[in-house]
Each structure stands twice: as structure tokens, then as C-alpha cells.
Design an enzyme around this catalytic site. Structure first.
Site, mmCIF file in Angstrom:
data_model
loop_
_atom_site.group_PDB
_atom_site.id
_atom_site.type_symbol
_atom_site.label_atom_id
_atom_site.label_comp_id
_atom_site.label_asym_id
_atom_site.label_seq_id
_atom_site.Cartn_x
_atom_site.Cartn_y
_atom_site.Cartn_z
ATOM 1 N N HIS A 191 0.548 7.503 2.996
ATOM 2 C CA HIS A 191 -0.583 7.620 2.072
ATOM 3 C C HIS A 191 -0.175 8.215 0.729
ATOM 4 C CE1 HIS A 191 -2.551 6.858 5.882
ATOM 5 N NE2 HIS A 191 -3.471 6.288 5.119
ATOM 6 N N GLY A 226 10.379 6.255 -2.280
ATOM 7 C CA GLY A 226 11.345 5.186 -2.483
ATOM 8 C C GLY A 226 12.792 5.625 -2.467
ATOM 9 N N GLY A 247 10.901 10.550 3.240
ATOM 10 C CA GLY A 247 10.138 10.371 4.472
ATOM 11 C C GLY A 247 10.711 9.229 5.287
HETATM 12 C C1 LIG Z 1 5.640 7.223 8.597
HETATM 13 C C2 LIG Z 1 5.138 8.111 7.493
HETATM 14 C C3 LIG Z 1 4.182 9.079 7.778
HETATM 15 C C4 LIG Z 1 3.755 9.960 6.772
HETATM 16 N N1 LIG Z 1 2.869 10.942 7.102
HETATM 17 C C5 LIG Z 1 2.562 11.903 6.182
HETATM 18 C C6 LIG Z 1 1.807 13.058 6.568
HETATM 19 O O1 LIG Z 1 1.416 13.204 7.727
HETATM 20 N N2 LIG Z 1 1.551 14.002 5.614
HETATM 21 C C7 LIG Z 1 2.008 13.873 4.333
HETATM 22 O O2 LIG Z 1 1.777 14.790 3.527
HETATM 23 N N3 LIG Z 1 2.714 12.785 3.947
HETATM 24 C C8 LIG Z 1 3.024 11.810 4.844
HETATM 25 N N4 LIG Z 1 3.805 10.742 4.461
HETATM 26 C C9 LIG Z 1 4.246 10.611 3.047
HETATM 27 C C10 LIG Z 1 5.432 11.530 2.765
HETATM 28 O O3 LIG Z 1 4.960 12.840 2.558
HETATM 29 C C11 LIG Z 1 6.270 11.155 1.530
HETATM 30 O O4 LIG Z 1 5.495 11.186 0.364
HETATM 31 C C12 LIG Z 1 6.903 9.776 1.589
HETATM 32 O O5 LIG Z 1 7.438 9.527 2.853
HETATM 33 C C13 LIG Z 1 8.007 9.668 0.542
HETATM 34 O O6 LIG Z 1 8.382 8.344 0.348
HETATM 35 P P1 LIG Z 1 9.524 7.590 1.203
HETATM 36 O O7 LIG Z 1 8.882 7.303 2.523
HETATM 37 O O8 LIG Z 1 9.781 6.368 0.408
HETATM 38 O O9 LIG Z 1 10.694 8.505 1.332
HETATM 39 C C14 LIG Z 1 4.249 9.832 5.451
HETATM 40 C C15 LIG Z 1 5.198 8.844 5.171
HETATM 41 C C16 LIG Z 1 5.640 7.988 6.166
HETATM 42 C C17 LIG Z 1 6.685 6.955 5.841
#
Ligand SMILES: Cc1cc2nc3c(=O)[nH]c(=O)nc-3n(C[C@H](O)[C@H](O)[C@H](O)COP(=O)(O)O)c2cc1C
Length: 374
Positions: A191, A226, A247
Site C-alpha cells: 500500500h 522499487g 520490502g
Molecule cells: C508484501 C508486502 C507487504 C507490505 N506490508 C506493509 C505493512 O504491513 N505495513 C507497512 O507499513 N508497509 C507495508 N508494505 C510496504 C513497505 O513498507 C515498503 O514501503 C515497500 O515494500 C517498499 O517498496 P519495495 O517493496 O519496492 O521495496 C508492504 C510491502 C509488501 C511488498
């Protein structure tokens, strides 16, 4: 209860004289530069992986979910994960010592009104170093409710991290007192703000804004979205970020709870700009209706999304989703993922190894650029 102490379970190599000690290192004395942060990912990461990231000199953020009503099972689970993190960090016998991890909360649900009476005591008992806030309802921000949460967290000694997706929300988070702003770009998995920018423009603009408007506070800025390898880490640092959040890459860490079918899907998916998509439809199909309209999410374009684009009615799509679930066919489940997915194809690695690899790759990249432009 006496005052909690801060753990020094890892050597603060940031203070090795080569890299200097930044405000981020001062807030998290165990960190090693460049600082890698594993994002909280609900139902995906946990206390053990977060502790392993922190042991390797990064900052692991334990996901805590979004339900704060008294008796919330998510807060009970959080206590379990905090205990697991403490054990993994070798601090089980020192309950007064803060553990160098964070806890990540999603503040979108109306039960956020119970945060101070339900979540805060869990944090005060288990003493993580930091609390990560994300996705508040804009009305709660405007009403000063998030500011009050931040003030209470500060009063209990927690570092407050706040993930935002625009310059305006970064400004609001800094004004409300956040110590660390995570500038999350629209390449991110999961999100995020529905209207936003990639980190190439978002991070420098947030950094400039913080310098111009909050100079006295020295607010730390991290980049998220990203980034999947050391090249991305180096680029984010060049944009002015003090550290980098990943993430999607940690979804393939050995310690993550990512199920096998998702690991395979992530490894096989390439070209994230076409294979993932930002939409509210992912939440519609799996009925996760907690998100205010300013947010959507990025996930892999699954068969449910292709059906949606092809004009299949929502009712029929939902029926197909439910039938697949009943038949233990995982192909119609949502897999949140960032645009970096095409760079994530290695076999499962221990989280600590991912942290070290990212750090070394980034340093190597920066060194080689430096020598190329001498
Ligand atoms: C599978 C997944 C679950 C995520 N769940 C959360 C969450 O529970 N809380 C949150 O603050 N961000 C969540 N995020 C967003 C991450 O905080 C972060 O902004 C993001 O993963 C960064 O981008 P990247 O996936 O390209 O590294 C989630 C991202 C992914 C991929």
C-alpha cells in the site's frame, strides 16, 4: 520499572571513522552504514527476520497490523513476535534493555482510536527501539490524533518513524514530530499513496523540504520503493536519503513467512512495470476494506486483475476468486510486490546476508562511480 537502556548488541561500525556518524546512527547506535531497513510486511515478515536484520547492522521493522480494539489478536501476536526478536537478539535475560528493532503499525482502521490504551502498553512492555507509523486516515491527521500518538510514543522513549508518499504528507509528519520520514515512492510494493511519484523526484524534494522547513529538528529521511539491489541503494543515497528501506526483496528472505507458491511467482516474474500494477482492485477482490481513498496498493497482475481488465463483472470475478480459494488453487490470491520484482530472482537467502550484500554492493557502486568521475 526503571528506565530502559539501549542495546549495543552489534558493533557500531558506522562510527568506524570511515563513514561518520549520522543522525540515523545516533538514533540507532547499532547500525552500520549504509543503513538498510527491512519494511514491516504484515503476514510476511516477523520478529526473527527483523532481529536478524538488526543484528547485521540494519533496522528490522516487525509488522503489527491494523487492529487496535481491546483484545485484538494482532496485538497478542505482536507481543509473541517481540519476544521472538528479543530471544534472537540474545536479550531475553535483559527485559529492561531496548531491542534494536522497530514495530510497524497501519493506522487506517477506525480502531486506531484505541492505540494508546491497547498498543502502547505492548510497546512499553517489550521495548522496541522504534515505532513505524503508516497510512493514517487523513481525517485523523487533521484532527491531531496522530500527533497525540507521536507525543505519547516520544514520552515513552520510542524513536518515531513515519512512512509517507508525498511532500505534503512528509511535511505533516515532520510537523507532528516524526524523527524519521520514510519517503515511499510509487514503485513500492504493497500500500501507498494513490497519487505519488517515484523516489527519484520524491526523495530529493522531501530532503530539501526538511532542510528548509525543519532545519532545527534534523529529521532523518529514508527512501522506499522499487529498490531491490545495491545499485538501487546507492542511487537512493545519492538522492539524499540517509538510509534505504526494502520490502519486496525481503519477501524472499529465508526467515520470511512467504509461502512457497509466492516465492516461485516472485522469482519468475520480471519487468515490474508491466507485471505489477497499482490499484484499489487488489483490496476489492480480497475484501480488505480498511483503506481510506487516498491509498491504493501495488501487486502482481494476477488472473483476477486480467479478468477485471477484460470486463468480467465484479460478482463473477469474486466467485472465481472464492472457488479457487476453496480448491486450494493459489493463482488468484493477491501478491503485493514492487516494480523491482524483476531484480529479485535469487534463491532464499538469510536476511542478514541480504543486508550485508546490499551494503557491500552499494559501497562498491559508490566507490566505482567516485573513481570514474575523479
Ligand atoms: C508484501 C508486502 C507487504 C507490505 N506490508 C506493509 C505493512 O504491513 N505495513 C507497512 O507499513 N508497509 C507495508 N508494505 C510496504 C513497505 O513498507 C515498503 O514501503 C515497500 O515494500 C517498499 O517498496 P519495495 O517493496 O519496492 O521495496 C508492504 C510491502 C509488501 C511488498
Amino acid at each position: 520499572m526503571g528506565s530502559p537502556t539501549t542495546s549495543t548488541t552489534t558493533t557500531p561500525a558506522a562510527a568506524d571513522g570511515k563513514t561518520g556518524v549520522s543522525k540515523l546512527n545516533a538514533l540507532f547506535p547499532h547500525t552500520v552504514n549504509p543503513v538498510i531497513v527491512s519494511a514491516p510486511m504484515f503476514w510476511t515478515t516477523n520478529g526473527v527476520i527483523s532481529a536478524e536484520v538488526s543484528k547485521a547492522g540494519g533496522i528490522g521493522i516487525i509488522p503489527a497490523g491494523f487492529l487496535f480494539q481491546p483484545g485484538s489478536y494482532q496485538l497478542t501476536d505482536l507481543a509473541t513476535e517481540l519476544k521472538a526478536a528479543r530471544e534472537t537478539l540474545g536479550l531475553a535475560d535483559e527485559p529492561q534493555t531496548r531491542i534494536p528493532v522497530g514495530v510497524g503499525f497501519i493506522l487506517a482502521h477506525p480502531s486506531t482510536e484505541h492505540f494508546l490504551e491497547t498498543a502502547l502498553p505492548v510497546l512499553q512492555t517489550h521495548l522496541p527501539q522504534a515505532v513505524w507509523l503508516f497510512a493514517p486516515n487523513p481525517q485523523d491527521v487533521a484532527a491531531g490524533k496522530i500527533r497525540r500518538i507521536i507525543e505519547a510514543l516520544h514520552a515513552s522513549g520510542f524513536v518515531v518513524m513515519y512512512q509517507v508518499g508525498t511532500v505534503a504528507t512528509a511535511r505533516g509528519a515532520a510537523a507532528d514530530g516524526a524523527d524519521v520520514i520514510i519517503a515511499q515512492g510509487i514503485d513500492a510494493g504493497g500500500h501507498q499513496n494513490a497519487a505519488g511519484a517515484g523516489i527519484v523526484s520524491l526523495v530529493p524534494e522531501v530532503v530539501d523540504m526538511l532542510k528548509a522547513e525543519f532545519a532545527d529538528k534534523e529529521t532523518v529521511a529514508l527512501a522506499a520503493g522499487g529498490v531491490a539491489d545495491g545499485r538501487g541503494v546507492a542511487a537512493a543515497l545519492q538522492l539524499g536519503a540517509d538510509g534505504v528501506v526494502l520490502g519486496s526483496r525481503f519477501c524472499l528472505a529465508k526467515e520470511a513467512w512467504t509461502p512457497e507458491f509466492r516465492r516461485k511467482l516472485i522469482q519468475e516474474t520480471v519487468d515490474g512495470g508491466t507485471s505489477t500494477i497499482k490499484s484499489t482492485f487488489h483490496d476489492d477482490i480480497q475484501a480488505t476494506a480498511i483503506w481510506p481513498s487516498v491509498y491504493d496498493g501495488r501487486a502482481i497482475r494476477g488472473p483476477y486483475f486480467e479478468d477485471h481488465v477484460a470486463g468480467v463483472s465484479f460478482e463473477e470475478n469474486l466467485k472465481r476468486y472464492e472457488v479457487a480459494k476453496e480448491n486450494k488453487d493459489n493463482s488468484r490470491l493477491v501478491t503485493w510486490m514492487g516494480t523491482g520484482v524483476g531484480l529479485i530472482n535469487a534463491d532464499a537467502q538469510p536476511a542478514a546476508e541480504i543486508v550485508r550484500e546490499l551494503r557491500e554492493e552499494a559501497k562498491e557502486r559508490i566507490r566505482s562511480l567516485h573513481s570514474a568521475f575523479q
